[in-house]
Motif scaffolding. Sequence first.
Motif, mmCIF file in Angstrom:
data_model
loop_
_atom_site.group_PDB
_atom_site.id
_atom_site.type_symbol
_atom_site.label_atom_id
_atom_site.label_comp_id
_atom_site.label_asym_id
_atom_site.label_seq_id
_atom_site.Cartn_x
_atom_site.Cartn_y
_atom_site.Cartn_z
ATOM 1 N N ASP A 66 43.621 30.080 99.034
ATOM 2 C CA ASP A 66 43.162 28.951 99.646
ATOM 3 C C ASP A 66 42.420 27.906 98.586
ATOM 4 N N PRO A 67 41.470 28.626 97.457
ATOM 5 C CA PRO A 67 40.842 27.549 96.753
ATOM 6 C C PRO A 67 41.967 26.971 95.838
ATOM 7 N N ILE A 68 43.040 27.224 95.443
ATOM 8 C CA ILE A 68 43.846 26.511 94.761
ATOM 9 C C ILE A 68 45.024 25.724 95.296
ATOM 10 N N PHE A 69 45.061 25.742 96.796
ATOM 11 C CA PHE A 69 46.143 24.922 97.524
ATOM 12 C C PHE A 69 45.952 24.070 98.079
ATOM 13 N N GLN A 70 46.267 22.757 97.725
ATOM 14 C CA GLN A 70 45.907 21.295 98.536
ATOM 15 C C GLN A 70 47.062 20.836 99.183
ATOM 16 N N PRO A 71 46.867 21.040 100.656
ATOM 17 C CA PRO A 71 48.000 20.693 101.586
ATOM 18 C C PRO A 71 48.332 19.118 101.355
ATOM 19 N N ASP A 131 41.726 38.766 94.989
ATOM 20 C CA ASP A 131 41.863 37.356 95.058
ATOM 21 C C ASP A 131 41.727 36.762 94.009
ATOM 22 N N ALA A 132 40.496 36.801 93.258
ATOM 23 C CA ALA A 132 40.099 36.252 92.122
ATOM 24 C C ALA A 132 41.110 36.394 91.012
ATOM 25 N N GLU A 133 41.447 37.530 90.914
ATOM 26 C CA GLU A 133 42.681 37.939 89.953
ATOM 27 C C GLU A 133 44.143 37.333 90.323
ATOM 28 N N ARG A 134 44.232 37.272 91.653
ATOM 29 C CA ARG A 134 45.736 36.713 91.809
ATOM 30 C C ARG A 134 45.644 35.249 91.617
ATOM 31 N N ILE A 135 44.415 34.399 91.784
ATOM 32 C CA ILE A 135 44.455 33.170 91.572
ATOM 33 C C ILE A 135 44.397 32.891 90.002
ATOM 34 N N ILE A 142 49.468 23.044 93.831
ATOM 35 C CA ILE A 142 48.542 24.060 93.410
ATOM 36 C C ILE A 142 47.715 23.252 92.137
ATOM 37 N N LEU A 143 46.218 23.327 92.352
ATOM 38 C CA LEU A 143 45.174 22.760 91.673
ATOM 39 C C LEU A 143 44.970 23.527 90.471
ATOM 40 N N THR A 144 44.298 22.915 89.579
ATOM 41 C CA THR A 144 44.555 23.364 88.149
ATOM 42 C C THR A 144 43.288 24.293 88.044
ATOM 43 N N GLU A 145 42.237 24.262 89.008
ATOM 44 C CA GLU A 145 41.171 25.236 89.192
ATOM 45 C C GLU A 145 40.813 25.534 90.572
ATOM 46 N N PRO A 146 40.056 26.658 90.966
ATOM 47 C CA PRO A 146 39.627 26.858 92.161
ATOM 48 C C PRO A 146 38.691 25.675 92.751
ATOM 49 N N ARG A 147 38.932 25.532 94.139
ATOM 50 C CA ARG A 147 37.782 24.605 94.767
ATOM 51 C C ARG A 147 37.401 25.050 96.181
ATOM 52 N N LEU A 159 47.271 30.525 88.161
ATOM 53 C CA LEU A 159 47.100 29.671 87.292
ATOM 54 C C LEU A 159 47.705 29.774 85.792
ATOM 55 N N GLY A 160 47.562 30.931 85.423
ATOM 56 C CA GLY A 160 48.011 31.265 84.015
ATOM 57 C C GLY A 160 49.423 31.047 83.771
ATOM 58 N N GLU A 161 50.173 31.502 84.986
ATOM 59 C CA GLU A 161 51.811 31.419 85.057
ATOM 60 C C GLU A 161 51.997 29.879 85.172
ATOM 61 N N LEU A 162 51.449 29.186 85.653
ATOM 62 C CA LEU A 162 51.606 27.695 85.881
ATOM 63 C C LEU A 162 51.076 26.786 84.586
ATOM 64 N N GLU A 163 50.304 27.419 83.664
ATOM 65 C CA GLU A 163 49.904 26.619 82.704
ATOM 66 C C GLU A 163 51.101 25.878 81.765
ATOM 67 N N GLY A 164 50.805 24.734 81.730
ATOM 68 C CA GLY A 164 51.793 23.869 80.898
ATOM 69 C C GLY A 164 53.087 23.395 81.569
#
Length: 199
Positions: A151-156, A93-97, A138-143, A101-106
């Motif tokens: 779940d930690p990076i998705f804000q509905p 899960d941590a690596e998927r997140i 998608i949030l910029t960091e897990p919460r 996040l890496g692919e969405l950077e910028g």
Amino acid sequence: MSFIVAATGNQHKLAEYAKLLADQDVEIKSLNDFPGYTEPEENGSTFEENAGIKAASASIYCSAPAFADDSGLEVEALDGRPGIHSSRYAATDAERIARLLGELEGKENRRARFVCVISIAFNGEVLASFEGEVKGTILTEPRGGNGFGYDPIFQPDGFDKSFAELSQDEKNRISHRARAYAKALEFVEDELSVFTDQF
Ligand code: IMP
């Protein structure tokens, strides 16, 4: 009384299916009740195809009506990836997140949706499929520490918390899975006896 198979070995999903069928005069079995079953290759190109492949295959092996689901996260700026490859996107899960996040950077567009499709099959044929979705960003960091997967990076939409900051009950009220289950429930109430009576 007849029975129906939840084509999963996952206890969490099994519990959801049990809830779905709680008021029906039908027993629910899981793939654990059918030793020797080999899960089919999920080689479809959509959630619906993969859910259908799993449900149809289980309905033949178990000689009974079967449910299966397929789900994942679609990110707009990544042309819908990871999509049907959500669980295979990286090893943990941590690596998927981290990869997402890496692919969405910028990238400015962080819109995404979770999708779940439930298929119901009998005699190897898919009778019906139901899709549920929940849109968000998608949030910029897990919460947060609840939930699983992305779940930690998705804000509905409509919330200022990530899925992992919501309680299980809160998430279950709005999730893609809950919405697909609600639609499947209508079908079960209206139609299930028509085909469970046949076997
Ligand atoms: P499957 O439907 O069990 O094949 O799961 C697909 C993958 O999508 C999971 O392994 C997760 O990575 C992701 N996923 C599906 N639903 C959720 C969810 O509710 N929260 C977080 N991740 C999810």
